[in-house]
Write an enzyme that holds these catalytic residues in place. Structure first.
Site, PDB file in Angstrom:
ATOM      1  N   GLY A 115      -5.469  -3.398  14.447  1.00 12.60           N
ATOM      2  CA  GLY A 115      -4.438  -4.377  14.651  1.00 12.60           C
ATOM      3  C   GLY A 115      -3.113  -3.489  14.263  1.00 12.60           C
TER       4      GLY A 115
ATOM      5  N   ASP B 113     -10.034  -0.443   8.052  1.00 16.79           N
ATOM      6  CA  ASP B 113     -11.135   0.058   7.752  1.00 16.79           C
ATOM      7  C   ASP B 113     -12.213   0.371   8.896  1.00 16.79           C
ATOM      8  OD1 ASP B 113     -11.686  -2.585   8.140  1.00 16.79           O
ATOM      9  OD2 ASP B 113     -12.921  -2.823   6.709  1.00 16.79           O
TER      10      ASP B 113
ATOM     11  N   ASP C  82      -6.121  -4.557   2.165  1.00 21.75           N
ATOM     12  CA  ASP C  82      -7.354  -4.657   1.643  1.00 21.75           C
ATOM     13  C   ASP C  82      -8.124  -3.419   1.602  1.00 21.75           C
ATOM     14  OD1 ASP C  82      -7.542  -4.346   4.313  1.00 21.75           O
ATOM     15  OD2 ASP C  82      -9.116  -5.843   4.652  1.00 21.75           O
TER      16      ASP C  82
END
Length: 345
Positions: A35, A127, A154
């Site tokens: 993203g 990630d 995150d």
């Protein structure tokens, strides 16, 4: 006659010496993956210009790992990244690649990098992107450095990720506007912000926006708790309430709104902010963070580092093994979570 001899440059302004380059890095590649996040362009710019200052060439990979698999590579110079630091999105484009998940796909990508004489790859993403970089290094020995670019904040090993600050500001602006409408119509607004697995955005927006309640994936509290909050707000004379929900909370904003409507009978509206949080010009904090991390990523390759993410903790640059960024959990700020509840009265 006036002496026209130029005075010496003050020592504090003399150019920095070349960074140590024991690996003899001469060409690096950079891509953005997953993203998009505001500030990615600032990171690309920092990579290109830091490399140029050290006499290193940069190859830009278009469309992330998908483009690397197909060989969409091009040289980038300092002028190619001019006037990009303030732009949202990513000038290199991004895409998700199913082919890269296969050994054959990674083999083709590695060969393209070798054909271009690339000495190391910088991957800007989250990630999932770091998984792809990690396997490339493990299977083909190509040095990789990760730069944390995701609005969700995150990733373990860095206080903040590129794009997070802007996403919070974008969501907060929407919350402020919706509060005006909610108060005017004596209506409850349940606002869903991004955060599939993490409640960092939701928590910051809840505190900064004065929300009456916040629901995050890290705390699976029962939705019924919001009913007393809403009733108490009405009893205190509040004409409208704001409830913040991270998209990863079970049931999402719609589930919370349905519970409020059924339990209180009060008029409730749902607003899902969605991908608007990814767009827009990055705020100053994201531009500065991206610039520092992009610079550090180039230096990391020159120093011989690999299979690590460059992050920032306590205002200093840190290096975290890529696999730690997804194997170790980054919790929300529990003190801030308590603060959100305390200040909602």
């Amino acid at each position: 006659m006036t002496d026209q001899t130029a005075s010496p440059v003050p020592s504090s302004l003399t150019p920095e010496p070349a960074h140590p380059n024991p690996q003899g890095v001469r060409r690096v590649a950079v891509l953005t993956s997953g993203g998009d996040a505001p500030g990615m362009n600032a990171a690309i710019r920092a990579v290109v210009r830091t490399a140029a200052s050290q006499g290193i060439e940069v190859v830009g990979v278009r469309r992330g790992f998908s483009g690397l698999h197909r060989g969409e590579l091009q040289l980038l110079g300092p002028r190619d990244v001019a006037n990009t630091i303030q732009r949202g999105g990513t000038i290199l484009l991004t895409a998700r690649s199913h082919t890269w998940r296969t050994p054959e796909g990674r083999t083709r990508g590695a060969q393209h990098l070798r054909d271009w004489n690339v000495d190391g790859l910088i991957v800007i993403g989250g990630d999932g992107s770091f998984h792809g970089a990690h396997y490339l290094q493990q299977e083909h020995g190509i040095p990789v450095i990760g730069v944390p670019g995701t609005i969700d904040n995150d990733l373990y090993g860095t206080d903040h990720t590129i794009g997070y600050f802007t996403a919070v500001e974008t969501a907060l602006d929407a919350v402020d506007k919706l509060r005006d409408t909610g108060a005017s119509h004596e209506r409850i607004f349940v606002i869903e912000v991004m955060g599939r697995h993490a409640g960092h955005i939701a928590l910051d927006v809840a505190v900064a926006g004065g929300a009456e309640e916040v629901f995050i994936p890290e705390d699976a509290k029962d939705v019924s708790c919001v009913l007393d909050v809403v009733r108490q707000s009405v009893a205190k004379g509040k004409t409208g309430s704001i409830i913040i929900v991270a998209e990863g909370y079970p049931g999402g904003a719609q589930g919370v709104a349905d519970a409020i409507q059924a339990g209180t009978g009060m008029e409730t509206r749902v607003s899902i902010l969605g991908h608007i949080q990814r767009g827009g010009s990055p705020v100053s904090s994201d531009r500065v963070l991206a610039s520092r991390l992009g610079e550090a990523a180039v230096y990391a390759l020159m120093e011989g580092r690999s299979d690590v993410m460059v992050g920032r903790q306590n205002h200093g640059i840190t290096f975290i093994p890529l696999n730690d960024t997804w194997e170790k959990r980054k919790d929300v700020n529990r003190d801030l979570y308590r603060c959100a509840k305390t200040l909602s009265v």
